[in-house]
Structure formats: C-alpha cells, structure tokens
Design a protein around this motif. Structure first.
Motif, PDB file in Angstrom:
ATOM      1  N   HIS A 135       2.224   1.203  -2.916  1.00 12.14           N
ATOM      2  CA  HIS A 135       1.174   2.230  -2.914  1.00 12.14           C
ATOM      3  C   HIS A 135      -0.115   1.679  -2.321  1.00 12.14           C
ATOM      4  CE1 HIS A 135       3.961   4.382  -5.470  1.00 12.14           C
ATOM      5  NE2 HIS A 135       3.904   3.423  -6.385  1.00 12.14           N
ATOM      6  N   GLY A 136       0.000   0.934  -1.237  1.00 13.30           N
ATOM      7  CA  GLY A 136      -1.129   0.228  -0.654  1.00 13.30           C
ATOM      8  C   GLY A 136      -2.267   1.115  -0.210  1.00 13.30           C
ATOM      9  N   GLU A 137      -1.958   2.202   0.498  1.00  8.40           N
ATOM     10  CA  GLU A 137      -3.020   3.063   1.020  1.00  8.40           C
ATOM     11  C   GLU A 137      -3.814   3.716  -0.101  1.00  8.40           C
ATOM     12  OE1 GLU A 137      -3.599   6.903   4.021  1.00  8.40           O
ATOM     13  OE2 GLU A 137      -1.692   5.810   3.957  1.00  8.40           O
ATOM     14  N   LEU A 138      -3.120   4.211  -1.114  1.00  8.32           N
ATOM     15  CA  LEU A 138      -3.801   4.823  -2.245  1.00  8.32           C
ATOM     16  C   LEU A 138      -4.642   3.784  -3.000  1.00  8.32           C
ATOM     17  CD1 LEU A 138      -4.323   7.180  -4.177  1.00  8.32           C
ATOM     18  CD2 LEU A 138      -2.210   6.534  -5.395  1.00  8.32           C
ATOM     19  N   ALA A 139      -4.082   2.591  -3.185  1.00  2.00           N
ATOM     20  CA  ALA A 139      -4.801   1.534  -3.897  1.00  2.00           C
ATOM     21  C   ALA A 139      -6.079   1.151  -3.159  1.00  2.00           C
ATOM     22  CB  ALA A 139      -3.901   0.318  -4.063  1.00  2.00           C
ATOM     23  N   ARG A 140      -5.997   1.006  -1.841  1.00  3.26           N
ATOM     24  CA  ARG A 140      -7.180   0.627  -1.052  1.00  3.26           C
ATOM     25  C   ARG A 140      -8.261   1.697  -1.115  1.00  3.26           C
ATOM     26  NH1 ARG A 140      -3.160  -1.173   2.486  1.00  3.26           N
ATOM     27  NH2 ARG A 140      -3.378   0.681   3.796  1.00  3.26           N
TER      28      ARG A 140
END
Length: 368
Positions: free
Chosen positions: A313-318
């Motif tokens: 979930h990299g994009e949401l986390a960033r």
C-alpha cells in the motif's frame, strides 16, 4: 564485504528511530528490524525538555516502566521573562497534564534504544550508513564494513541530512537559528525550566539529573559568532536577569557545543519504500517545545507507513504520511511566529527578523 537482508532498516537511534523500531516490533513482530545508530549515546546532547503528554507515547511504546526507573528530574515550573522583563511563573501543579521532565538526553536515548533491543530489534551502535541505493525491490545500505538490503527504510538521523540525495529528497531551511550551549555540574536547581528574551536572542536553562544544568543562548549564526568563545558567552550570560543567578560560584563547566536549531523540513516526506521521521522530517525551533514529542510521534507514524509499504500500500502510505507532515508544519508556523512577535521589543537584528510584520521563509512555505 558481507551483505545481509532485513525487512526494515531504521537509520538513526534517537527518539524517532527508537520509537519506529519499537512500533515495528509490536505492529509486525514477524518481520526483521535492524536499527543503525552512528554514535553510542555517550556525549552531551541538547533537547532536554519532555512534556507530560509524552507519558502516553512512552506507554504506547512499552518504554514507560524503564523511563520511570531512570528517575529523571521532574519539571515543576516554567519561569520566563518574555514579553517584558517581569518574570512569570507557571507551575505544573496547575496543568491538566501534570509535570514534565528535564532529561539527560544521552541517558534517555540509551533507554529507548535498549527498549527496542529488548523488544527484538537488532541494534547496531557505531554503524554509520555511508550511502543508500535503490536496487530492484530493496534499498542497499553501505556501511563501513558491511552492506544491508532492506525492504523499507526509516530515515531518522536527526539534523543530519547527508542521505537526502540518496532518497531523492530536498532539504528546505526556513530559519538559521543556532544554540550555543554549555553544560555544568555542581549546579543544583528546583526543577524549573527558565527562558529569558534578550537583545541578542533568547536564553534557556534547565536542571539535569545529578545536580547538573544546561544553559544555552539561541540566536542567528551570523549574530552569534563571538558566542563560540567562552569570554563572549560568559559576558552575555552575565547580562541576563534570570539565567546568570542559576549558576553559583561552585558551578563547573563540563562540556560546550554549538548546534543548528532552526526550522527545516524535507520534501518529500516519504518516497519509494522510505520514510523520514523526527528531525530528519521536520526540525523545529526549540522555542516550540515540540522536539522530542514530535520525534516519538513521527517515529510511530513512520513505522506504520513503512509497514504499509511492504504490505503493498505504498502510494496510500506516502500520501497519508505527507498530509500529516504538511498539517503539522502548517500548525507550527503561525504559533511560533506569534510567540516570537510577543517578545520583539528590541530594535536589534535578531528581533527585527522576527517582528509582527515580518513574513518569515517558514510562513511563506506554509502558505505555499
């Protein structure tokens, strides 16, 4: 050169890095966590005030019991001469949150790192990360005698931004404040933090464990060049109303240091499987009294963001982490400006730069 793999590498073993490592061990106990700290927490450090609100964070991290065992000095009152020369006293007895603490920062940092080690993080003291290179799905961290491949990295090296280029991040300096600090023993106190505005900037002093004391003058680096010299520093100290009397004739200087203390931020706050935390993310002016609490909170949040990255979930986390960082900075800027404007009663360079009608670089950045 030996190379090992880990799920998470935390670069920096200060409050933010230790909080991140502790949170990762609690949140993702099956994943490997390596904490890399360049120093050994054996030298005097600034940043001694810990507000009472930190108790909840320390409990969340599982570090409250060892913290209590250290018996740090309770901060019973804040004494300040700010808007005018009249000394005002605010007792912690009348605070809803209770008393805070005056820390020995080296002891506090060691305590948190030891708690991370007990929780299962692999702590490597004296481990300097020389470079970070993104390779395939991992970060290759180069140390002096080894390499580490990490699935995600939490960057928490404090006011040391040497890895910014490696992560594709840009440092933004919003002010250039410096702290000219000296430490003393044989200087007992009454559990008070003392702040005094002066024409050259402002002074700060606090009790430390073992009848020790820290005293600092904060001003802009171009205005404080002479304060590096003991004679000039002690001459300026002698002119203070509240700070000088805190040092008796028996007090003995034990250490001196000069550190950057201005506001700085990093952009972006997070990237491809990396997250900035603590002062590496947002270094605040000490007047805001948010340094250690901010470090603990951002370390916790960075750990959740890094864990989400490894879970896909990299994009949401960033984006979520960047939004929290932006809001924190936006809230900080006007509050700090108002506090400085309240004491801008001298026609000196330091206070002219902080008057009520001056838009600072930080304010412009917050609006932009």
């Amino acid at each position: 050169m030996p190379c090992e793999q880990t799920d998470f590498a935390v670069i920096g073993g200060g409050p933010a890095g230790a909080a991140a490592a502790l949170t990762l061990r609690r949140h993702a106990p099956r994943r490997r966590v390596i904490l890399l700290e360049a120093g050994r927490h054996d030298r005097p450090k600034p940043g001694e005030a810990l507000p009472a609100v930190a108790q909840g964070l320390l409990r969340q991290l599982g570090a409250w019991t060892p913290f209590v065992a250290e018996a740090f000095v309770e901060s019973r009152a804040l004494v300040s001469a700010w808007a005018d020369e009249t000394a005002e006293q605010r007792h912690s007895l009348f605070s809803a949150q209770g008393a805070g603490w005056q820390l020995d920062r080296a002891r506090f940092d060691r305590l948190l790192v030891q708690a991370a080690n007990v929780a299962g993080a692999e702590v490597r003291l004296g481990s300097v990360v020389c470079s970070a290179i993104r390779e395939d799905q991992a970060w290759r961290l180069a140390l002096a005698d080894a390499e580490i491949l990490a699935g995600a990295v939490i960057w928490a090296t404090g006011r040391s931004w040497g890895l910014a280029r490696s992560f594709g991040a840009r440092l933004r300096l919003h002010s250039h404040l410096a702290a000219y600090t000296r430490f003393f023993d044989r200087a007992p106190g009454e559990g008070q933090m003392v702040i005094e505005a002066r024409p050259e900037g402002w002074w700060y002093s606090a009790d430390l464990p073992g009848q020790r004391r820290v005293v600092a003058c904060l001003t802009d680096p171009d205005l404080g060049v002479e304060l590096r010299e003991p004679t000039s520093w002690y001459r300026a100290l002698a002119a203070t109303q509240l700070i000088a009397p805190l040092l008796s004739s028996d007090a003995r200087e034990t250490a001196a240091l000069v550190k950057s203390a201005g506001t700085a931020t990093i952009d972006p706050a997070a990237g491809e499987h990396w997250v900035a935390a603590g002062d590496s993310l947002f270094a605040a002016d000490p007047l805001s009294s948010r340094g250690i609490v901010h470090a603990l909170r951002s370390g916790i949040l960075a750990a959740y963001a890094a864990s989400d990255m490894l879970d896909g979930h990299g994009e949401l986390a960033r984006s979520r982490y960047a939004m929290i960082a932006r809001q924190g900075f936006a809230d900080y800027v006007p509050a700090l400006a108002a506090h400085y404007a309240a004491a801008a009663r001298w026609d000196t360079a330091f206070w002219q730069r902080r008057g009520p009608h001056v838009q600072t670089p930080a304010a412009a950045a917050a609006q932009g």
